[in-house]
Design a protein around this motif. Sequence first.
Motif, PDB file in Angstrom:
ATOM      1  N   ASN A   1       0.745  -1.082  -0.074  1.00 11.21           N
ATOM      2  CA  ASN A   1       0.033  -0.056   0.114  1.00 11.21           C
ATOM      3  C   ASN A   1       0.707   1.333  -0.011  1.00 11.21           C
ATOM      4  O   ASN A   1       0.245   2.414   0.363  1.00 11.21           O
ATOM      5  CB  ASN A   1      -0.971   0.048   1.087  1.00 11.21           C
ATOM      6  CG  ASN A   1      -0.178  -0.039   2.597  1.00 11.21           C
ATOM      7  OD1 ASN A   1       0.928   0.071   2.567  1.00 11.21           O
ATOM      8  ND2 ASN A   1      -0.889  -0.308   3.456  1.00 11.21           N
ATOM      9  N   ALA A   2       2.138   1.113  -0.381  1.00 10.87           N
ATOM     10  CA  ALA A   2       3.061   1.970  -0.390  1.00 10.87           C
ATOM     11  C   ALA A   2       2.600   3.461  -1.172  1.00 10.87           C
ATOM     12  O   ALA A   2       2.304   3.161  -2.428  1.00 10.87           O
ATOM     13  CB  ALA A   2       4.541   1.885  -0.673  1.00 10.87           C
ATOM     14  N   GLY A   3       2.518   4.518  -0.560  1.00  7.70           N
ATOM     15  CA  GLY A   3       2.064   5.550  -1.349  1.00  7.70           C
ATOM     16  C   GLY A   3       0.467   6.073  -1.275  1.00  7.70           C
ATOM     17  O   GLY A   3       0.066   6.930  -0.818  1.00  7.70           O
ATOM     18  N   TYR A   4      -0.182   4.696  -1.263  1.00  8.47           N
ATOM     19  CA  TYR A   4      -1.822   4.948  -1.320  1.00  8.47           C
ATOM     20  C   TYR A   4      -2.003   5.346   0.115  1.00  8.47           C
ATOM     21  O   TYR A   4      -2.984   5.991   0.392  1.00  8.47           O
ATOM     22  CB  TYR A   4      -2.436   3.830  -1.661  1.00  8.47           C
ATOM     23  CG  TYR A   4      -2.294   3.430  -3.144  1.00  8.47           C
ATOM     24  CD1 TYR A   4      -3.194   4.142  -4.199  1.00  8.47           C
ATOM     25  CD2 TYR A   4      -1.507   2.641  -3.574  1.00  8.47           C
ATOM     26  CE1 TYR A   4      -2.987   3.612  -5.508  1.00  8.47           C
ATOM     27  CE2 TYR A   4      -1.194   2.298  -4.965  1.00  8.47           C
ATOM     28  CZ  TYR A   4      -2.260   2.807  -5.803  1.00  8.47           C
ATOM     29  OH  TYR A   4      -1.924   2.655  -7.195  1.00  8.47           O
ATOM     30  N   ASP A   5      -1.130   4.844   1.279  1.00 10.60           N
ATOM     31  CA  ASP A   5      -1.531   5.152   2.480  1.00 10.60           C
ATOM     32  C   ASP A   5      -1.290   6.734   2.873  1.00 10.60           C
ATOM     33  O   ASP A   5      -1.502   7.211   3.841  1.00 10.60           O
ATOM     34  CB  ASP A   5      -0.646   4.336   3.320  1.00 10.60           C
ATOM     35  CG  ASP A   5       0.783   4.430   3.427  1.00 10.60           C
ATOM     36  OD1 ASP A   5       1.172   5.273   2.192  1.00 10.60           O
ATOM     37  OD2 ASP A   5       1.532   4.216   4.198  1.00 10.60           O
TER      38      ASP A   5
END
Length: 726
Positions: free
Chosen positions: A163-167
Amino acid sequence: MSQHGIGPRAVSRSVAFLTAGVLAVPALAGCGSEDPAGEPLAAPDIQPAARDRITDGGTLRWAVDSVPDTLNTFQSDADATTNRVAQAVLPSMFRMNDSGRPERNPEYLESAEVVETEPKQVVLYKLNQQAVWSDGREIGAADFAAQWRALSGKDTAYWTARNAGYDRIQKVERGESALEVKVTFSRPYADWRSLFSPLYPKDVMGTPDSFNDGARKKLKVTAGPFKVKKVDRKDDEITLTRNPRWWGRPAKLSEIVLRTVPREERADELAAGTLDLAEIDPSAARRITVTAKPRSSGSALMGPSAPSADGSATAGDDESGEEAEARDERGEAAAEEARERQALRGYEVRKSLEPAYTQLALNGAEGPLADERVRRAVARALDREELVAAVLKPLGLPAVPVGSHLALSGQAAYADSSGALGDQDTKEAQALLADAGWIRGGPVKEQKKKEGEKAAGAEGEKAGESSGKPEDDDGTYIVGEHDKDRQDDKGLAGHPDQDGKQYKQPDQGGAPGAYAPRGTAAPAGREAAPLAKNGKPLTLRFVLPSGPGSQTLRTVADRVSRMLERVGIRTEISKVADESYFKDHIASGQYDLALYSWPTTAYPATDARPVYAKPVPAADGSLSIEQNYTRVGTDQVDQLFDQAVATLDEGESRSLIRKADSRIWAAAGSIPLYQRPQLMAARKNLVNTGAFGFGTPVFEDMGFLKKGMKPAGGPSHSAVSSPSGA
């Protein structure tokens, strides 16, 4: 990944590697000679051709490693084929060009830029007004919002692998029109361009059930030049067909069939004419290349009993039945060889370098390599240029050692930071070992044998299959043993030179036990005597895969072992099954030394951080290593990654990434060796495909040449894309 450098099934980084690249600002388009990023070491080799020279129609039969368990790239069991399918059938906001630099994909985006930085970072996407899903619905903010919610990590019902970035996203909303998507971040995110590539429809991302199960076996709604026609798990193949709602340049091919073919069987399949494109190993490449060379006059099969042109025997009227049978077998073998050579003449080998590198990993969790001085000594004992040349020179590819853990030559973040560790230096390696307390030729206590294992160096063992070293029944062998099997007939031990040959010490004469005059050379084998500390020898367990495609790794490992032996470090080489290599050895930490590969991406601040993050204790008392299989990390490296990902100034972000790489080199947890070779067998009339190098494949331009046409006048791989920019 290819077997040549077995790569970890580490989804968060490997998936990012196979998806499209980020948007490059204009300043990155032209690199001067002072730019440390330099140029790619090898260009793509795809046989470029203009579209008007390509036949309209045809089926491309493409060998892959597997039919994936899922078509959702954001799930943990996604693999390289999952990503290949996604590139052909799903939107990708950004993709890589031939230099490993990201660029906007004009088929989906008219522009994308940061429009606000205070109080929050806001990115505005302007979509191509023609972009629609295969069901006719326009691609829009609802799809972006559904993907953000699914991958944000807030709803644990979604089985996501990353989920890197989307979080970091606070909200996703429609802009002033249906063609605008406005994304607001809660925290600054330098790698915002890595998001929404690929982009799935809201039909997939909208609910946990559709995300977890709906996109595993099929993709009903797509938006690329191709769509998924059939996933046939019985025959191990996926069929892609033209998307009639594709708004870009129509795909030249009618279908692409991705079929599972084991690496070791691909040369035979090519000879049988059942494949058009396949990644192959060096031995298969040689098999294809040799067919292009004319046969020498006088075949070895032509003997006194060989048949003449009219089929009669020129000699041997009185030959025995066995001789006649042998002659017939030779004739059949010659005919089969001729058929194979004729079939393989229709193919050529296209070669480049992958956006991935092979490294020597040093497990710093325990044992001798927990001491940074020993790790640095191992690194200083290696002649990386020699190792790289052994792999790439025979293939005719640039043999240049990789100078960064986080990027490759040509990519924006690349700089050769290996100087932080230093070049090969035997004396420095020995000094580091001595400082760590390892004494050459020191006393070694008798080691108890483990139940079920044989003592290292025991007499009567068979030689290792590729090294000539004593090998145990369990696939292990010791490099660096100087037992009596390696002594000459005068009782003087031989010593290995650079080529591994054994040489006898000259007979000096004199009485037994007499002291040699000053200046006399030391007895052979003394300089290479093993190191010891607290009664234990310095022996490192070197774990390697044993599969048929791992010969290159074993060759490199043997050379590494000889280099380490020169400074007194022994290696115990263990060959293990491919399927257990990562799970049971690398991921679990059951090794000292290992060879495996990592992809590089356009987003090192995001994708490389889990690979080099400092391990920390988990809540259950175990050690959380993320993807850091060497277990070596520092707080400073973590801080530099955190700063780089939160810096919107691209120049500053690259500078921070390069500083992080210098610290990673200094910690000596892994030693990058060579950029992985990419060898593709392709039909000679197949164009705009092959060894892509850094570039993202352009599926709509792939095809077969029209009869009588030559592949002249074709664009470069990325020329069909718009220039870099917002």
